[in-house]
Design an enzyme around this catalytic site. Sequence first.
Site, mmCIF file in Angstrom:
data_model
loop_
_atom_site.group_PDB
_atom_site.id
_atom_site.type_symbol
_atom_site.label_atom_id
_atom_site.label_comp_id
_atom_site.label_asym_id
_atom_site.label_seq_id
_atom_site.Cartn_x
_atom_site.Cartn_y
_atom_site.Cartn_z
ATOM 1 C CG ASN A 118 80.345 53.663 -24.905
ATOM 2 O OD1 ASN A 118 80.482 52.518 -25.277
ATOM 3 N ND2 ASN A 118 79.632 54.539 -25.593
ATOM 4 C CG ASP A 119 77.299 56.828 -24.407
ATOM 5 O OD1 ASP A 119 78.528 56.867 -24.324
ATOM 6 O OD2 ASP A 119 76.670 57.206 -25.413
ATOM 7 C CD GLN A 135 75.711 52.384 -26.567
ATOM 8 O OE1 GLN A 135 76.313 52.425 -27.624
ATOM 9 N NE2 GLN A 135 74.502 51.829 -26.472
ATOM 10 C CD GLU A 294 79.022 61.586 -29.583
ATOM 11 O OE1 GLU A 294 79.386 60.908 -30.543
ATOM 12 O OE2 GLU A 294 79.569 61.524 -28.476
HETATM 13 C C1 FRU Z 1 78.613 58.775 -27.065
HETATM 14 C C2 FRU Z 1 78.385 57.865 -28.250
HETATM 15 C C3 FRU Z 1 76.948 57.988 -28.723
HETATM 16 C C4 FRU Z 1 76.701 56.668 -29.379
HETATM 17 C C5 FRU Z 1 77.484 55.734 -28.499
HETATM 18 C C6 FRU Z 1 78.063 54.557 -29.225
HETATM 19 O O1 FRU Z 1 79.627 58.375 -26.244
HETATM 20 O O2 FRU Z 1 79.270 58.163 -29.289
HETATM 21 O O3 FRU Z 1 76.720 59.096 -29.545
HETATM 22 O O4 FRU Z 1 75.355 56.331 -29.413
HETATM 23 O O5 FRU Z 1 78.528 56.491 -27.930
HETATM 24 O O6 FRU Z 1 78.576 53.626 -28.338
#
Ligand code: FRU
Length: 596
Positions: A118-119, A135, A294
């Site tokens: 993800n991020d 991530q 976020e």
């Molecule tokens: C955003 C999020 C962040 C967090 C991460 C966890 O997509 O929810 O806030 O740090 O993903 O994977």
Amino acid sequence: MKKLLLFLTLCFLLSCQKEGSIMVIPVKESNPEITLTIERGGKTLYVADIRLTTGGDEDYCVPLDLAHFGAGKKDVHFSGIDAAEAWKVISLSDTAPEVPVDKYRPVYHHTPPYGWMNDANGLFYKDGVYHLYYQYNPYACVWGNMHWGHSVSKDLVHWEHQPVALYRDGYGHIFSGSSVVDTDNTAGFGAGAVVSFYTSYNTEREYVQTQCLAYSLDDGLTFTKYEGNPVLVPFDGIKDFRDPKVFWYGPESKWIMIVSADKEMRFYSSKNLREWEYMSAWGEGYGVQPRQFECPDFFQLSTEEGVTKWVMIVNVNPGCYFGGSATQYFVGEFDGKTFTCDSPKEMVKWLDWGKDHYATVCFSNTGDRVIAVPWMSNWQYGAIVPTKYYRSSNAVPRQLGLFREGGEFYVSAYPVEEICALEGESKDFGPVVASGATKTVGLFDSTDGAYEIDLNIANLPSGISGLRLVNGVGDKVDLYFDSRAGRFVMDRTESGVVDFGERGTVHEIENHDNRKTLSINYKNDFALATWAPFTVKGSHTMKILYDVSSIEVFIDGGRVAMTNLVFPNLPYDTLELYSDGGRLDITSIKVTPIKP
Ligand code: FRU
């Protein structure tokens, strides 16, 4: 006798063969997680949740290299399964299992080698190299086991995978954050150390989310977690407290950290990156309401006329007009302590008008250039999109700019110029005029589905006009202007595989033009059209980036950006132009294959 000799030789050879250090773990995504720990000398070195299958029905196999922990088979413990049972299906090898080819894996967008991403986080630039961390769950193509995966690039478009940079540990998952280059050694880890900040997440602690730091003395390849972690806990025990963004504030020679704290952003300052002092909070009641904040980012941008403003990026989940997650921004002033937004609280500005643009943050240490990297998916369906051996990619890095319109400041987003390093030989299809009928403009040779299209539009009619990307099996993406309604629309309802995702909630919220907005042709979370407010102003430019399973559109140098995933059964290879009567006048259409 001969046979016996052969048998004995084989046994001898097998007994000489050394086991490798890489655990090859068969995984079935729908299985519940069991916990694997690596322990040595009474210390827990590593914790991972794995979706092991013992039934021979694995979706794929994933590697775990024990050598990284200096550990062996005896140090591995399981809870939720008998170790002997687990080792019956887990083998030790010298090599990681091969990742099968995935039909929808993009050609020129960054993706993880396998597993879930993800991020983007911790992005920084140093000595000619861009570092992109992300991530990462190395053990399944769904969220879990948060690590920081790592890739590097010299030009933002050719990416090379690196070993995982930050492993989940006994203290918690490694959530999103940011990195800085500590040139003057303010933290004492060494001049030029890369200092990264992340949120450690653990539901079993008093503070579920705390800010931690790790530093690297080899330019971001390997990290040491700081023994004084956590460096910041919430003063009020708030649960959602994460995604630290750290930057240098020159006028007061201090570091600033912004942490998203549920529905606001909190500002802290520090002289040494290790001790942080609370300064202010901003954001309660701003933008789409009421939404979880976020992944903040914060930087300065200047207009062509030389006006400089501070921009606050706020990723919200949910809150996207079209359901799920999306990226807002706010423009204003910052005095070193407090951010003041120029616009009214209820004004919403989106960095991108598609549905697959989230957790957008920028590289640090890039001078005057502000370069953002979005995660190209949506929390609504990110884990069920029809890819198999990896999930998610990043949108092409975008350079951000500032412009003024109707008394308001807006941020533009446009692909970095480095993308031209990937371009093949263009084909020119223009000029084309469509009035009242559909015109097939061109067939592209490109069968791998990776190209960009640049259009110069001289006239848009007062009704509906646009272009369709189609393939030979009836899949299409419709990109059109509805001049009367003042919209640019991307419709993916018939783009290919669309029948996944629930019918969720699409919000009806006022946008900055004070028009009610709602997605069009809404069938489920995925099968829909997204739209952006758009005013016809004579001529326009349009850039479309297509890469197997995504379409990114940039109008007028990125004043409108729209990013959406698509899963066509075959690559779109034909472009059609149409209008509902009036004259759609396109002076040039350039199609350029993009090769990695
Ligand atoms: C955003 C999020 C962040 C967090 C991460 C966890 O997509 O929810 O806030 O740090 O993903 O994977």
